[in-house]
Design a protein around this motif. Structure first.
Motif, PDB file in Angstrom:
ATOM      1  N   LYS A 241    -141.124  82.256  42.707  1.00 51.22           N
ATOM      2  CA  LYS A 241    -142.023  82.388  41.550  1.00 51.22           C
ATOM      3  C   LYS A 241    -142.201  81.068  40.809  1.00 51.22           C
ATOM      4  O   LYS A 241    -143.256  80.797  40.243  1.00 51.22           O
ATOM      5  N   ASP A 242    -141.149  80.229  40.818  1.00 56.71           N
ATOM      6  CA  ASP A 242    -141.187  78.968  40.080  1.00 56.71           C
ATOM      7  C   ASP A 242    -141.657  77.791  40.927  1.00 56.71           C
ATOM      8  O   ASP A 242    -141.813  76.676  40.411  1.00 56.71           O
ATOM      9  N   ALA A 243    -141.879  78.016  42.223  1.00 60.70           N
ATOM     10  CA  ALA A 243    -142.203  76.911  43.122  1.00 60.70           C
ATOM     11  C   ALA A 243    -143.565  76.302  42.804  1.00 60.70           C
ATOM     12  O   ALA A 243    -144.478  76.985  42.335  1.00 60.70           O
ATOM     13  N   ILE A 244    -143.673  75.000  43.049  1.00 60.67           N
ATOM     14  CA  ILE A 244    -144.938  74.291  42.863  1.00 60.67           C
ATOM     15  C   ILE A 244    -145.304  73.620  44.178  1.00 60.67           C
ATOM     16  O   ILE A 244    -144.441  73.378  45.028  1.00 60.67           O
ATOM     17  N   PRO A 245    -146.587  73.331  44.406  1.00 60.26           N
ATOM     18  CA  PRO A 245    -146.996  72.688  45.659  1.00 60.26           C
ATOM     19  C   PRO A 245    -146.183  71.427  45.932  1.00 60.26           C
ATOM     20  O   PRO A 245    -145.923  70.626  45.025  1.00 60.26           O
ATOM     21  N   ASN A 246    -145.772  71.249  47.189  1.00 57.74           N
ATOM     22  CA  ASN A 246    -144.912  70.123  47.537  1.00 57.74           C
ATOM     23  C   ASN A 246    -145.070  69.747  48.997  1.00 57.74           C
ATOM     24  O   ASN A 246    -145.611  70.500  49.792  1.00 57.74           O
ATOM     25  N   VAL A 247    -144.570  68.571  49.308  1.00 58.03           N
ATOM     26  CA  VAL A 247    -144.409  68.128  50.692  1.00 58.03           C
ATOM     27  C   VAL A 247    -142.931  68.228  51.005  1.00 58.03           C
ATOM     28  O   VAL A 247    -142.091  67.785  50.216  1.00 58.03           O
TER      29      VAL A 247
ATOM     30  N   ALA B 157    -146.306  62.619  50.463  1.00 51.21           N
ATOM     31  CA  ALA B 157    -146.246  63.146  49.101  1.00 51.21           C
ATOM     32  C   ALA B 157    -146.890  62.174  48.110  1.00 51.21           C
ATOM     33  O   ALA B 157    -147.603  62.589  47.185  1.00 51.21           O
ATOM     34  N   ARG B 158    -146.648  60.885  48.313  1.00 54.64           N
ATOM     35  CA  ARG B 158    -147.232  59.869  47.422  1.00 54.64           C
ATOM     36  C   ARG B 158    -148.755  59.901  47.498  1.00 54.64           C
ATOM     37  O   ARG B 158    -149.435  59.871  46.466  1.00 54.64           O
ATOM     38  N   LYS B 159    -149.282  59.980  48.706  1.00 57.16           N
ATOM     39  CA  LYS B 159    -150.731  59.975  48.888  1.00 57.16           C
ATOM     40  C   LYS B 159    -151.377  61.223  48.295  1.00 57.16           C
ATOM     41  O   LYS B 159    -152.517  61.177  47.816  1.00 57.16           O
ATOM     42  N   ARG B 160    -150.637  62.327  48.324  1.00 54.33           N
ATOM     43  CA  ARG B 160    -151.182  63.583  47.803  1.00 54.33           C
ATOM     44  C   ARG B 160    -150.808  63.833  46.347  1.00 54.33           C
ATOM     45  O   ARG B 160    -151.170  64.868  45.786  1.00 54.33           O
ATOM     46  N   ASN B 161    -150.035  62.908  45.794  1.00 60.43           N
ATOM     47  CA  ASN B 161    -149.573  63.052  44.413  1.00 60.43           C
ATOM     48  C   ASN B 161    -148.828  64.373  44.212  1.00 60.43           C
ATOM     49  O   ASN B 161    -149.043  65.115  43.251  1.00 60.43           O
ATOM     50  N   LEU B 162    -147.920  64.656  45.148  1.00 61.57           N
ATOM     51  CA  LEU B 162    -147.120  65.878  45.111  1.00 61.57           C
ATOM     52  C   LEU B 162    -145.635  65.518  45.113  1.00 61.57           C
ATOM     53  O   LEU B 162    -145.241  64.450  45.590  1.00 61.57           O
TER      54      LEU B 162
ATOM     55  N   GLN C 181    -144.391  77.217  48.384  1.00 59.75           N
ATOM     56  CA  GLN C 181    -145.553  76.368  48.078  1.00 59.75           C
ATOM     57  C   GLN C 181    -145.588  75.062  48.868  1.00 59.75           C
ATOM     58  O   GLN C 181    -146.081  74.036  48.391  1.00 59.75           O
ATOM     59  N   VAL C 182    -145.054  75.099  50.085  1.00 59.45           N
ATOM     60  CA  VAL C 182    -145.117  73.915  50.942  1.00 59.45           C
ATOM     61  C   VAL C 182    -146.517  73.809  51.529  1.00 59.45           C
ATOM     62  O   VAL C 182    -147.000  74.764  52.143  1.00 59.45           O
TER      63      VAL C 182
ATOM     64  N   GLY D 157    -150.066  80.384  59.899  1.00 59.11           N
ATOM     65  CA  GLY D 157    -151.470  80.789  59.839  1.00 59.11           C
ATOM     66  C   GLY D 157    -152.380  79.623  59.538  1.00 59.11           C
ATOM     67  O   GLY D 157    -153.428  79.785  58.905  1.00 59.11           O
ATOM     68  N   ASP D 158    -151.972  78.438  59.991  1.00 55.72           N
ATOM     69  CA  ASP D 158    -152.717  77.188  59.769  1.00 55.72           C
ATOM     70  C   ASP D 158    -152.819  76.809  58.291  1.00 55.72           C
ATOM     71  O   ASP D 158    -153.703  76.036  57.910  1.00 55.72           O
ATOM     72  N   LEU D 159    -151.899  77.331  57.483  1.00 54.00           N
ATOM     73  CA  LEU D 159    -151.917  77.016  56.050  1.00 54.00           C
ATOM     74  C   LEU D 159    -151.061  75.801  55.705  1.00 54.00           C
ATOM     75  O   LEU D 159    -151.184  75.244  54.621  1.00 54.00           O
ATOM     76  N   ILE D 160    -150.174  75.408  56.624  1.00 51.66           N
ATOM     77  CA  ILE D 160    -149.303  74.256  56.388  1.00 51.66           C
ATOM     78  C   ILE D 160    -149.616  73.174  57.407  1.00 51.66           C
ATOM     79  O   ILE D 160    -149.635  73.424  58.616  1.00 51.66           O
TER      80      ILE D 160
END
Length: 278
Positions: free
Chosen positions: A16-22, A46-51, A120-121, A148-151
């Motif tokens: 529930k607390d997870a945020i988008p990440n690499v 992660a740097r390029k995606r600002n994550l 949220q990976v 499912g091609d989401l990652i």
């Protein structure tokens, strides 16, 4: 860096607390040069995606859970040491997943769903030999499909030294043979063992290794200070003794780091039999 211990009981709370990440995936025992390449690759993405950059590791080692006997497993470092090194590599979140029989029974798709998608990976990075799910059925090449091609997935090729793949197994072998001077080329640093003072002896902390019996040139660290000395590893490989150990005054359970440089040749060891261990 935030360190989070995940298990089946608290997983939903952290989902529930997870945020988008690499995320970099692996056991990372020793954090050798191959592991570092995985982490550096993930950090650049992660740097390029600002994550934020997350690392997911597992504990205890799968071999201790899946083995049919109670044979001892030689860890290269404790979780706290691993956390310290990961923080120095600019990791933002360190997930430690409890590896138990329930976890290892997950199907590959279940692992990806619960531990990656729900955490949220959006981009996963792993070494070429990373596997997941029941009996290791999931491979790096199947991870994107299982999501499912989401990652998005990046597979990092093996890192070798003089034609041999760098691995934690190889490092354990070199330590057990006392070939400490070779570890700089595999780890990017000298190997360090944590010890603590108990009942007049320096004992090895849990989840660290001692090299083969002998006398070694080493650095000793305590409370931010460091000095060089000779260290004796006896045949029982349970304790260590510093040259002129009697002149030091350690507190009960006080921790020291021993940074191993090289084993002193046999001829010198004979000369060094008068090393003071009292």
């Amino acid at each position: 860096m935030r360190t989070i211990h995940l298990n089946s009981s608290n997983l939903e709370e952290f989902q529930k607390d997870a945020i988008p990440n690499v995320m970099a995936l692996g056991f990372f025992d020793g954090i050798h040069n191959g592991h570092q390449k995985v982490i550096h690759t993930a950090r650049e993405i992660a740097r390029k995606r600002n994550l934020p950059l997350a690392v997911m590791s597992f504990f205890p080692h799968p071999k201790t859970v899946l083995s049919k006997d109670d044979s001892k497993f030689d860890y290269l470092m404790s979780l706290s040491k691993k956390s310290s090194i990961l923080e120095s590599l600019n990791v933002d979140i360190f997930y430690i997943v409890k590896f138990d029989k329930d976890f290892c029974s997950l199907l590959p798709e279940q692992f990806v769903s619960s531990y990656l998608l729900d955490m949220q990976v959006n981009h996963a990075v792993a070494g070429f030999d990373f596997s997941y799910g029941h009996r290791g059925a999931g491979k790096v090449d199947s991870l994107k499909r299982d999501s499912g091609d989401l990652i998005e997935v990046t597979k990092v090729k093996e890192v070798d030294y003089q034609g041999e793949k760098i691995s934690s197994t190889w490092i354990r072998q070199l330590i057990s043979e006392g070939k400490m001077e070779q570890l700089m080329s595999l780890l990017g640093r000298f190997y360090e063992t944590e010890v603590y003072w108990e009942a007049g002896n320096l004992r090895v902390s849990e989840h660290f290794m001692l090299p083969a019996p002998g006398i070694y040139k080493a650095g000793v660290t305590i409370k931010g200070e460091r000095w060089e000395t000779e260290v004796l590893v006896p045949k029982n490989r349970m304790d260590v003794y510093l040259a002129e150990q009697g002149k030091y005054h350690f507190l009960p359970n006080e921790k020291l780091g021993i940074i191993w440089y090289y084993r002193i040749p046999i001829a010198k060891e004979t000369e060094g039999e008068n090393i003071s261990i009292i």
